[in-house]
Design a protein around this motif. Structure first.
Motif, short mmCIF file in Angstrom:
data_model
loop_
_atom_site.label_atom_id
_atom_site.label_comp_id
_atom_site.label_asym_id
_atom_site.label_seq_id
_atom_site.Cartn_x
_atom_site.Cartn_y
_atom_site.Cartn_z
N MET A 251 0.82 -1.21 0.00
CA MET A 251 0.00 0.00 0.00
C MET A 251 0.86 1.26 0.00
SD MET A 251 -2.96 -1.22 -0.23
CE MET A 251 -3.92 0.27 -0.02
N PHE A 252 1.98 1.22 0.72
CA PHE A 252 2.88 2.37 0.79
C PHE A 252 3.41 2.72 -0.59
CE2 PHE A 252 7.16 4.14 1.38
CZ PHE A 252 6.91 5.18 2.26
N PHE A 253 4.00 1.73 -1.26
CA PHE A 253 4.56 2.00 -2.58
C PHE A 253 3.47 2.17 -3.63
CE2 PHE A 253 8.39 0.34 -0.56
CZ PHE A 253 9.33 1.24 -1.03
N GLY A 254 2.33 1.51 -3.42
CA GLY A 254 1.22 1.73 -4.34
C GLY A 254 0.76 3.17 -4.34
N ALA A 255 0.75 3.79 -3.16
CA ALA A 255 0.36 5.20 -3.07
C ALA A 255 1.34 6.09 -3.81
CB ALA A 255 0.26 5.62 -1.60
N PHE A 256 2.63 5.83 -3.66
CA PHE A 256 3.62 6.67 -4.33
C PHE A 256 3.65 6.42 -5.84
CE2 PHE A 256 5.46 6.98 0.00
CZ PHE A 256 5.40 8.36 0.10
N PHE A 257 3.47 5.17 -6.25
CA PHE A 257 3.39 4.92 -7.69
C PHE A 257 2.13 5.55 -8.27
CE2 PHE A 257 6.51 1.42 -7.15
CZ PHE A 257 7.35 1.77 -8.19
N GLY A 258 1.05 5.56 -7.49
CA GLY A 258 -0.15 6.25 -7.93
C GLY A 258 0.08 7.74 -8.08
N ALA A 259 0.83 8.32 -7.13
CA ALA A 259 1.15 9.75 -7.23
C ALA A 259 2.02 10.03 -8.45
CB ALA A 259 1.87 10.20 -5.95
N LEU A 260 2.97 9.14 -8.72
CA LEU A 260 3.82 9.31 -9.90
C LEU A 260 2.99 9.22 -11.18
CD1 LEU A 260 6.61 9.54 -11.25
CD2 LEU A 260 6.80 7.05 -11.06
N TYR A 261 2.09 8.25 -11.23
CA TYR A 261 1.21 8.10 -12.39
C TYR A 261 0.36 9.35 -12.60
CZ TYR A 261 -2.82 6.51 -15.10
OH TYR A 261 -3.82 6.39 -16.03
N TYR A 262 -0.20 9.85 -11.52
CA TYR A 262 -1.06 11.04 -11.61
C TYR A 262 -0.26 12.25 -12.08
CZ TYR A 262 -4.21 14.81 -10.33
OH TYR A 262 -5.01 15.93 -10.36
N ALA A 263 0.92 12.43 -11.49
CA ALA A 263 1.73 13.60 -11.85
C ALA A 263 2.19 13.53 -13.30
CB ALA A 263 2.93 13.71 -10.92
#
Length: 225
Positions: free
Chosen positions: A94-106
């Motif tokens: 979940m931790f890295f999923g959140a950051f990968f999601g942020a990278l995808y969004y950005a």
């Protein structure tokens, strides 16, 4: 295995090792903050914290091993350990999923939107391309290349996964020499990874001008690596 270990949950005596762990983490955090702010003793405080943490882990893990080999652990303890590791893995996902999601969004949503016609009135000079630190960020930086140290670190992580799997197999087969050997390889690969990671961060800060303050690219880079 004793009947007590089979039918009663083992509750260990109060341990003082978490105090050592907290002290080590405190030293590492305060030392890192001081080091980043160019206070020379900060690096030594970080190393002292690492030494305290390593000492704590070695002694605490030793206590757990002695309890296990002494027949104090049974089925319920095994279930607890498995659940604990499962929740740890879930939290990491979940931790890295959140950051990968942020990278995808950005990268795929925010940056193209900031470069659209509607946003040109606010940021007329912004180029919608990745990597980007975001609008109004004037300090130039160089992105970290995918090959080189990042590729080496990826290889080290994958290799450590192989060695720890072999060590686990040796543990189940009762081959203690092979277990110790491949656990040593795993620890050595992990230590090598940390050394390369520290060098990569230093290279990013000093040579590439890539920092945590380098907008969305810098923050996602350091959080994901």
């Amino acid at each position: 295995m004793s009947d007590r270990a089979q039918h009663h949950y083992y509750v260990p005596q109060p341990s003082h090792w978490m105090i050592f762990g907290s002290a080590g983490l405190l030293c590492m955090a305060t030392g890192a903050a001081a080091w980043l702010n160019d206070w020379e003793p900060g690096r030594y405080i970080v190393f002292a914290g690492l030494a305290i943490l390593a000492f704590m882990m070695a002694r605490w893990f030793g206590d757990v091993v002695r309890e296990s080999e002494g027949g104090k652990y049974g089925r319920w303890e095994d279930v607890s350990f498995r659940w604990g590791m499962s929740w740890f893995i879930f939290s990491e996902v979940m931790f890295f999923g959140a950051f990968f999601g942020a990278l995808y969004y950005a990268r795929l949503i925010a940056v193209p939107d900031l470069g659209s016609i509607d946003s040109k009135l606010l940021w007329p000079d912004f180029a919608a391309q990745w990597p980007s630190a975001g609008p109004n960020f004037k300090d130039p930086f160089t992105p970290m290349a995918a090959w080189g140290i990042p590729a080496i670190n990826t290889l080290l992580l994958l290799s450590s996964g192989v060695t720890v799997t072999v060590a686990h197999w040796a543990l189940k087969e009762g081959k203690r020499t092979q277990l110790a050997l491949f656990m040593f390889f795993t620890v050595a690969l992990g230590a090598t990874f940390l050394c390369f990671q520290a060098y990569e961060y230093g290279h990013a800060y000093s040579d590439l001008n890539l920092k945590l303050s380098t907008g969305v690219y810098g923050s996602t880079f350091f959080m994901l690596t």
